[in-house]
Design an enzyme around this catalytic site. Structure first.
Site, PDB file in Angstrom:
ATOM      1  N   THR A 178       0.827  -1.202   0.000  1.00 47.39           N
ATOM      2  CA  THR A 178       0.000   0.000   0.000  1.00 47.39           C
ATOM      3  C   THR A 178       0.860   1.251   0.000  1.00 47.39           C
ATOM      4  O   THR A 178       0.451   2.301  -0.492  1.00 47.39           O
ATOM      5  CB  THR A 178      -0.947  -0.011   1.216  1.00 47.39           C
ATOM      6  OG1 THR A 178      -1.692  -1.229   1.209  1.00 47.39           O
ATOM      7  CG2 THR A 178      -1.906   1.154   1.178  1.00 47.39           C
TER       8      THR A 178
ATOM      9  N   LYS B 195       0.941 -11.440   9.066  1.00 42.46           N
ATOM     10  CA  LYS B 195      -0.102 -10.666   8.400  1.00 42.46           C
ATOM     11  C   LYS B 195      -0.753 -11.642   7.422  1.00 42.46           C
ATOM     12  O   LYS B 195      -0.162 -12.035   6.425  1.00 42.46           O
ATOM     13  CB  LYS B 195       0.468  -9.457   7.660  1.00 42.46           C
ATOM     14  CG  LYS B 195      -0.620  -8.634   6.963  1.00 42.46           C
ATOM     15  CD  LYS B 195      -0.057  -7.447   6.188  1.00 42.46           C
ATOM     16  CE  LYS B 195      -1.182  -6.712   5.466  1.00 42.46           C
ATOM     17  NZ  LYS B 195      -0.674  -5.608   4.605  1.00 42.46           N
TER      18      LYS B 195
ATOM     19  N   TYR C 210       4.442 -11.993   6.078  1.00 45.14           N
ATOM     20  CA  TYR C 210       3.290 -11.584   5.273  1.00 45.14           C
ATOM     21  C   TYR C 210       2.957 -12.696   4.285  1.00 45.14           C
ATOM     22  O   TYR C 210       3.709 -12.957   3.349  1.00 45.14           O
ATOM     23  CB  TYR C 210       3.614 -10.280   4.546  1.00 45.14           C
ATOM     24  CG  TYR C 210       2.463  -9.603   3.850  1.00 45.14           C
ATOM     25  CD1 TYR C 210       1.149 -10.027   3.993  1.00 45.14           C
ATOM     26  CD2 TYR C 210       2.702  -8.497   3.041  1.00 45.14           C
ATOM     27  CE1 TYR C 210       0.103  -9.385   3.357  1.00 45.14           C
ATOM     28  CE2 TYR C 210       1.668  -7.832   2.401  1.00 45.14           C
ATOM     29  CZ  TYR C 210       0.367  -8.284   2.563  1.00 45.14           C
ATOM     30  OH  TYR C 210      -0.667  -7.646   1.921  1.00 45.14           O
TER      31      TYR C 210
ATOM     32  N   VAL D 240      -3.976  -5.569  10.221  1.00 39.75           N
ATOM     33  CA  VAL D 240      -3.118  -4.639   9.485  1.00 39.75           C
ATOM     34  C   VAL D 240      -3.966  -4.173   8.308  1.00 39.75           C
ATOM     35  O   VAL D 240      -4.141  -4.907   7.335  1.00 39.75           O
ATOM     36  CB  VAL D 240      -1.818  -5.300   8.995  1.00 39.75           C
ATOM     37  CG1 VAL D 240      -0.975  -4.267   8.236  1.00 39.75           C
ATOM     38  CG2 VAL D 240      -1.026  -5.886  10.158  1.00 39.75           C
TER      39      VAL D 240
END
Length: 297
Positions: free
Chosen positions: A52, A168, A140, A208
């Site tokens: 992001t 995550k 992640y 998150v």
């Protein structure tokens, strides 16, 4: 080894990286945005230079400058996690060392993407990074971007490392996640805003988020309500936020978050190619999704 059950709190936002109109890094804007996310959106921690945050199109030097600015801006009010994941283990180690020197409180390391390593390579990638630094690591797991899922056995294997403390989770496989939370002490954070409440029910600890540039207070209240056993309130808040939990991903989240921040007069600026700025139609739809969640953009 037993870890802190919530090593980065309950709510984190994967922060966008503000750029100036000419596309250069907006350091002052980044500090202002980080302050807003902590003080107004109630984040316990921020993730910098994630997807992001347009990490694929920011330089190593920009990542370092951004991280230092955010660490200084939030002080002791929140933790700062640096995204250092790449598909090159040696480069990830370099970024991890730089982030540690810059004052990061933790690292986000994504599964190596595009080159599709076998599970042995996936495990060695994470263990090599964990061996190289003294910071806690969030793994992640996002197979729809990385091209490779982290297998349950691999996740349990790397969880034995003292510095691999959290996940995550954007895998979209609650069964696999439930198996890992039952077998390890890894703190599971949802990597999909709308999946937070289901993940909490199988042992997750937080989020998150992306929409949490705007939905932070709702998401925080939802997590806290679930934790105190008020599942009816948690479900109500989940349903309230769902239009924006999901709407923020109608287009790539970075594009819509930046459009929403610009609409609110907050630092954002343009995106960098190959992303493109959201269209008027996309902004209109985002505003409708936000309004349905009770949020004005």
């Amino acid at each position: 080894m037993t870890h802190d059950p919530r090593p980065f709190g309950r709510l984190l936002t994967a922060m966008v990286t503000p750029f100036a109109p000419d596309g250069s890094l907006d350091v002052e804007g980044a500090a202002k945005l980080a302050t807003y996310l902590v003080d107004e959106q109630r984040n316990d921690a921020l993730v910098i230079s994630g997807t992001t945050g347009e990490s694929p199109t920011t330089s190593d030097a920009e990542k370092d400058t951004l991280l230092r600015a955010v660490v200084e801006a939030v002080g002791d009010r929140a933790r700062v996690v640096a995204g250092v994941g790449t598909n090159n283990t040696a480069h990830t180690v370099e970024l991890a060392h730089a982030a540690e020197k810059a004052g990061a409180h933790g690292l986000l390391v994504v599964t190596p993407y595009y080159n599709k390593p076998p599970q042995e390579g996936v495990a060695r990638h994470f263990l090599t990074v964990a061996d190289a630094v003294g910071l806690p690591i969030i793994v992640y797991d996002i197979p729809h971007r990385a091209g490779t899922a982290i297998a349950t056995e691999t996740m349990c294997r790397i969880a034995e490392h003292d510095r691999i403390v959290a996940v995550k989770d954007a895998k979209g496989d609650l069964i696999a996640s439930s198996q890992v939370t039952a077998r390890t002490d890894l703190a599971y954070y949802s990597g999909d805003d709308a999946a937070t409440l289901p993940l909490l029910s199988i042992g997750g600890v937080g989020l998150v988020g992306t929409s949490t540039h705007f939905t932070g207070p709702i998401a925080k209240d939802m997590i806290e309500a679930y934790e105190r056993g008020d599942t009816a309130t948690a479900l109500s808040l989940h349903r309230t936020a769902m239009p924006l939990f999901t709407g923020i991903f109608r287009s790539p989240g970075t594009m819509l978050v930046k459009a929403g921040l610009r609409a609110k007069g907050l630092p954002a600026g343009p995106v960098r190619l190959p992303l493109v700025d959201a269209s008027d139609e996309e902004l209109h739809q985002l505003r409708e999704d936000a309004a349905e969640a009770g949020i004005v953009l």
